[in-house]
Scaffold this motif. Structure first.
Motif: not given
Length: 393
Positions: A118-124, A175-190, A202-207
């Motif tokens: 499952y994902y929210k936002g985009t996929v690598p 740090g990745a968000l500071d640099g203006g690049g995309p970042t992806f998080a893989v969770l151990g929950c929904g 941070t969660y909201d900014k990633i998306i």
């Protein structure tokens, strides 16, 4: 043509509904494999009655199905699977199965790759990604180092992936968000659960900044300790290299590193003082052959090599006339039958009239050239690069 599209869309929808229901069992990859081996398909597993499942449980005792897991499976079997699948869109959650074109190529060939997520936002995509991981209770030095290196990677258009945990993970995403690049998080929950809650910003900014939140667990799944080692294999699989900034010698961080080694990824480690417990893991990795990393240039020199290698692999078919000349007759026939939309191998065979043996050889050769790609266990499509230069010729 519209009718064919509607049929394919409905087929894909039904497949997604079935796999989403199967995912709701929330069982380990080994348990998934056992279920699919016994029932032969997720459809059969969902259609089976209590008697069949109890027979399976008796035969699969070595997989350790707990009473709570058995109860969860029986509860899932009674649900309205179509209604539950439709509710995903309302939560802005997307569901991907292995045969989908959007499923990341980096994961498809790996042993133990998730059957779905499952994902929210985009996929690598195929862009270079570095996993930055480390201790949850890291020192200010470990946190600042992770944030700085992530920012510098992002400024050079290299994505960062991590697990959104306390400490190093959060610092890497920030740090990745500071640099203006995309970042992806893989969770151990929904994916609808921000864990820990303190990382919500941070969660909201990633998306919102073009990245994504991924998980193989259905929405609403609470974080359990047994889920995190499983999610670590996804972080390792999606990355092109793994950077450890601080870690104890015995920690979950080294589980991710072990997956990375199994998958052939580059391992990087930031050295620390020999008396620091939080640097024991990094110093151990360096001793075992990880690349000592003092600055982002230690990673970039390897990424430059990776990009050149990728570019060179395309050069051999960038000129269309040269491309045609290197293909055998059967390879040309197969290539001409493919499009960007993945086709099942049976559909390709029907179109080409080749024998199964000749078709298999041609598909293998075309994949090795990089001009087509495998999408799932039995689906093939043109690679985006090959399609682009053919459209330009």
């Amino acid at each position: 043509m519209r009718t064919d599209y509607n049929k394919e869309h409905e087929y894909q929808r039904k497949r997604h509904i079935v796999w989403h229901a199967f995912a709701s069992f929330c069982i380990t990859p080994k348990m998934q494999e056992a279920v699919l081996t016994y029932f032969e398909s997720p459809e059969n597993a969902l259609a089976a009655g209590a008697a069949d499942w109890n027979t399976f449980f008796r035969m699969a005792e070595q997989f350790g199905f707990k009473a709570s897991e058995k109860e969860k499976i029986f509860e899932v079997l009674k649900r309205d699977h179509e209604k539950e699948y439709d509710s995903l869109a309302e939560k802005e959650i997307r569901f991907v199965i292995k045969e989908d074109a959007v499923y990341p190529e980096k994961l498809k060939t790996l042993y133990g790759a998730p059957l779905y997520f499952y994902y929210k936002g985009t996929v690598p995509g195929n862009e270079p990604l570095i996993a930055i991981i480390g201790a949850r209770n890291c020192s200010p030095y470990g946190s600042e180092t992770a944030r700085r290196l992530a920012r510098e990677l992002a400024e050079r258009r290299i994505g960062v992936i991590s697990g959104l945990a306390y400490g190093v993970d959060k610092a890497a995403h920030d740090g990745a968000l500071d640099g203006g690049g995309p970042t992806f998080a893989v969770l151990g929950c929904g994916v609808d659960i921000c864990y820990p809650k303190s990382n919500r910003v941070t969660y909201d900014k990633i998306i919102s900044k073009g990245g994504g939140i991924l998980s193989e667990y259905p929405p609403g799944t609470q974080p359990l300790s047994c889920f995190f080692p499983q999610r670590n294999r996804i972080i390792a699989g999606l990355s092109d290299g793994i950077l450890v900034t601080e870690a104890r010698k015995k920690s979950g961080t080294l589980i991710t590193v072990s997956f990375g080694l199994e998958y052939g990824k580059n391992i990087y480690a930031v050295p620390g003082r020999i008396e620091d417990v939080l640097s024991e893991g990094c110093n151990f990795l360096i001793k075992e052959g990880a690349k000592l990393t003092n600055s982002v240039s230690d990673i970039l020199e390897d990424m430059d090599f990776y990009e050149k290698k990728q570019k060179n692999s395309v050069q051999k078919y960038r000129n269309y006339e040269n491309f045609k000349n290197i293909l055998a007759t059967n390879e040309k026939i197969v290539y001409a039958s493919l499009r960007l939309r993945p086709k099942h191998i049976d559909e390709i065979q029907e179109a080409t009239k080749l024998s199964p043996e000749d078709l298999s050889k041609a598909l293998h050769s075309l994949c090795s050239y990089g001009c087509i790609k495998r999408c799932g266990q039995a689906y093939y499509a043109l690679s985006e690069e090959a399609n682009r230069f053919l459209m330009e010729r």
